[in-house]
Write an enzyme that holds these catalytic residues in place. Structure first.
Site, short mmCIF file in Angstrom:
data_model
loop_
_atom_site.label_atom_id
_atom_site.label_comp_id
_atom_site.label_asym_id
_atom_site.label_seq_id
_atom_site.Cartn_x
_atom_site.Cartn_y
_atom_site.Cartn_z
N HIS A 188 -2.80 -61.02 20.83
CA HIS A 188 -2.21 -59.68 20.79
C HIS A 188 -2.30 -59.07 22.18
CE1 HIS A 188 -1.36 -55.56 19.62
NE2 HIS A 188 -0.80 -56.10 18.56
N ASP A 193 -0.43 -60.57 11.42
CA ASP A 193 0.54 -61.45 10.76
C ASP A 193 -0.07 -62.75 10.25
OD1 ASP A 193 2.79 -59.83 11.02
OD2 ASP A 193 3.03 -60.40 13.11
N1 CMC Z 1 -1.09 -69.58 21.02
C1 CMC Z 1 -1.43 -70.23 22.17
N2 CMC Z 1 -1.60 -69.62 23.36
C2 CMC Z 1 -1.41 -68.30 23.39
C3 CMC Z 1 -1.06 -67.54 22.25
C4 CMC Z 1 -0.90 -68.24 21.04
N3 CMC Z 1 -0.55 -67.60 19.92
N4 CMC Z 1 -0.92 -66.26 22.58
C5 CMC Z 1 -1.19 -66.18 23.90
N5 CMC Z 1 -1.49 -67.41 24.38
C6 CMC Z 1 -1.90 -67.72 25.75
C7 CMC Z 1 -0.71 -67.66 26.69
O1 CMC Z 1 -0.05 -68.89 26.79
C8 CMC Z 1 -1.39 -67.23 27.98
O2 CMC Z 1 -2.05 -68.37 28.52
P1 CMC Z 1 -2.12 -68.58 30.11
O3 CMC Z 1 -2.89 -67.40 30.63
O4 CMC Z 1 -2.79 -69.88 30.30
O5 CMC Z 1 -0.68 -68.58 30.58
C9 CMC Z 1 -2.47 -66.28 27.52
O6 CMC Z 1 -2.79 -66.70 26.18
C10 CMC Z 1 -2.04 -64.82 27.52
O7 CMC Z 1 -0.86 -64.73 26.72
P2 CMC Z 1 0.37 -63.78 27.03
O8 CMC Z 1 1.62 -64.44 26.55
O9 CMC Z 1 0.33 -63.34 28.45
O10 CMC Z 1 0.01 -62.56 26.11
P3 CMC Z 1 0.97 -61.36 25.73
O11 CMC Z 1 0.12 -60.17 25.62
O12 CMC Z 1 2.11 -61.29 26.66
O13 CMC Z 1 1.55 -61.79 24.30
C11 CMC Z 1 1.71 -62.15 21.97
C12 CMC Z 1 1.05 -61.34 23.10
C13 CMC Z 1 1.31 -61.54 20.64
C14 CMC Z 1 3.23 -62.05 22.12
C15 CMC Z 1 1.26 -63.62 22.06
O14 CMC Z 1 -0.14 -63.69 21.88
C16 CMC Z 1 1.97 -64.53 21.05
O15 CMC Z 1 3.06 -65.01 21.35
N6 CMC Z 1 1.38 -64.73 19.83
C17 CMC Z 1 2.04 -65.49 18.80
C18 CMC Z 1 3.07 -64.62 18.10
C19 CMC Z 1 2.43 -63.58 17.21
O16 CMC Z 1 1.53 -63.84 16.43
N7 CMC Z 1 2.96 -62.33 17.28
C20 CMC Z 1 2.51 -61.22 16.45
C21 CMC Z 1 1.81 -60.17 17.26
S1 CMC Z 1 0.95 -58.96 16.25
C22 CMC Z 1 2.13 -58.18 15.28
C23 CMC Z 1 3.29 -57.61 15.99
O17 CMC Z 1 3.22 -57.15 17.13
O18 CMC Z 1 4.35 -57.59 15.39
#
Ligand code: CMC
Length: 429
Positions: free
Chosen positions: A308, A365
């Protein structure tokens, strides 16, 4: 708080700018950079808005480090335990918990607006039978401006309030109709003798051929999920609603845009993606393989329902849903191997250095789909369920924004394209 300022000096020009520190009632201090471009000629660059506050808001507070979520000051745990979705809706919209009389009036207003114009039902028939419910929802909600165009004056507080109530009242009717359309079932009209969540279940599952009995456990679980999804400050879909709203667009256009933003798998589409992922993993034995894939930088696969932007300790909604998941399955007398699988996935991921380092925890989720599945809600409807709950947040934030003069939202860019060049006629290229 005493007036705090940060002084920024441009070493090239020696020009200085005092940046005021803006403090809310709680939460991280924020730098007011509105004077930066006019005074020093610089924009700021913050892709994904990781360091940007886009507005002031009284509605929802999150402390991501401490795992805190509050609606209008009330902890989500207390609301989940003691309140109802409709009461939370009133709280989010108007800022205070309602008295009995206020609640009765509000409940009446929402109930009174649950039916949609009959032409909306005909409009829906135009969609192909296998259209995704979110596509139908975005299209039909956008079309509401055409049906209720006589009350679209966004400068009139009464018309704004009416539109907010219409959206909250009609969203379940439209979502259920989208599902029924995919099944080829006849329309089910809202039964106004029922409560909000019961009414939705009845519209989803009742058929003319036989009586449908609403399971109170299912209705309670649904109400809880709606509460947990109701608002989450400036997330992607809410920011979309606010951005569209800043142009003066009508509320139905704003919320249709919010629905479209919610659909993405990084946002509300994750609940559908989690169930697909759990089904794909299939057995506990394959969990390590998928964990490995999630860690592989060359593999686009991510653990859906994990991570998140704001929560870096735990998502309080996930904690509540995880507990509810066990209770609901037990109350309904169901066992679901997907729950065991999800728990094993969570256990292994939370012990893994990759997830620990990046502070990746299950989010709202991760477990919600297992409850929806237990309530017989089809996977393709999961994000529409999220949209029903979040409609309250969208309209509350839209009302808050619309009540004060707002500048159009208009970010800038760092241009990286070609510099000026001469046009070349086609025959000379
Ligand atoms: N699985 C594997 N690696 C992950 C995940 C994951 N679910 N989420 C983040 N990472 C890694 C990402 O690759 C990055 O690694 P590195 O620093 O080595 O490049 C690091 O963690 C930071 O991730 P980020 O993409 O910079 O984080 P963000 O804040 O931009 O994204 C997120 C947040 C929720 C979009 C992301 O964690 C994600 O895609 N999660 C899976 C989708 C999900 O469950 N979404 C629902 C969110 S909660 C409800 C809502 O908002 O609707």
């Amino acid at each position: 708080m005493a007036d705090r300022k940060l002084i920024l000096t441009d070493p090239e020009t020696n020009k200085q700018l005092d940046l005021s520190v803006v403090a809310g009632s709680e939460g991280d201090p924020t730098l007011d950079i509105a004077g930066l471009y006019p005074k020093l000629g610089y924009f700021t660059f913050d892709p994904g808005y990781g360091s940007t506050a886009s507005c002031k808001s009284d509605i929802t507070f999150i402390d991501g480090g401490a795992g805190i979520l509050r609606y209008r000051g009330y902890p989500i745990e207390q609301l989940a335990e003691q309140s109802s979705f409709l009461e939370c809706a009133y709280l989010l919209l108007y800022g205070e918990l309602p008295t009995q009389e206020e609640f009765t009036d509000f409940d009446h207003d929402i109930t009174y607006h649950t039916m949609v114009h009959e032409k909306i039902n005909s409009f829906m028939q135009g969609f192909h039978y296998d259209a995704h419910p979110m596509a139908i929802l975005a299209g039909v909600v956008g079309s509401m401006a055409a049906f209720y165009h006589d009350k679209l004056d966004v400068n009139d507080p009464d018309q704004r309030d009416l539109a907010a109530k219409r959206l909250i009242a009609k969203m379940p009717t439209i979502a259920a109709a989208a599902y029924r359309h995919s099944q080829g079932w006849p329309s089910a009209y809202p039964k106004n003798s029922l409560g909000y969540s019961e009414r939705f279940l009845n519209m989803m599952f009742s058929v003319p051929a036989e009586p449908y009995e609403i399971n109170p456990v299912a209705a309670k679980a649904l109400d809880l999920l709606f509460i947990l999804h109701a608002d989450h400050e400036q997330n992607a879909s809410t920011s979309t609603v606010r951005l569209v709203g800043s142009t003066g667009a009508n509320p139905y256009a704003c919320v249709a845009a919010g629905i479209s933003a919610l659909w993405g798998p990084a946002h509300g589409g994750a609940n559908e993606a989690v169930l697909k992922m759990l089904n794909e993993i299939g057995t506990v034995k394959r969990v390590p393989e998928f964990i490995q894939r999630a860690k592989d930088r060359d593999d686009p696969f991510r653990l859906m329902g994990f991570g998140h932007r704001v929560y870096k300790n735990h998502d309080p909604r996930a904690t509540i849903i995880r507990k509810a998941c066990h209770e609901v399955l037990e109350d309904l007398g169901q066992a679901d191997e997907l729950l065991d699988l999800a728990m094993e996935l969570e256990r292994i991921a939370l012990e893994d250095e990759f997830f620990i380092e990046r502070k990746l925890y299950p989010n709202v989720d991760f477990y919600s789909g297992i409850i929806y599945k237990a309530l017989n809600i089809p996977t393709s409807m999961f994000t529409a369920m999220f949209a029903i709950g979040r409609t309250v947040g969208w309209v509350s934030q839209w009302l808050e924004q619309s009540a004060t003069p707002t500048r159009i939202g208009r970010p800038r860019q760092i241009y990286t394209g070609a510099t000026e060049r001469e046009y070349v006629a086609i025959e000379q290229r």
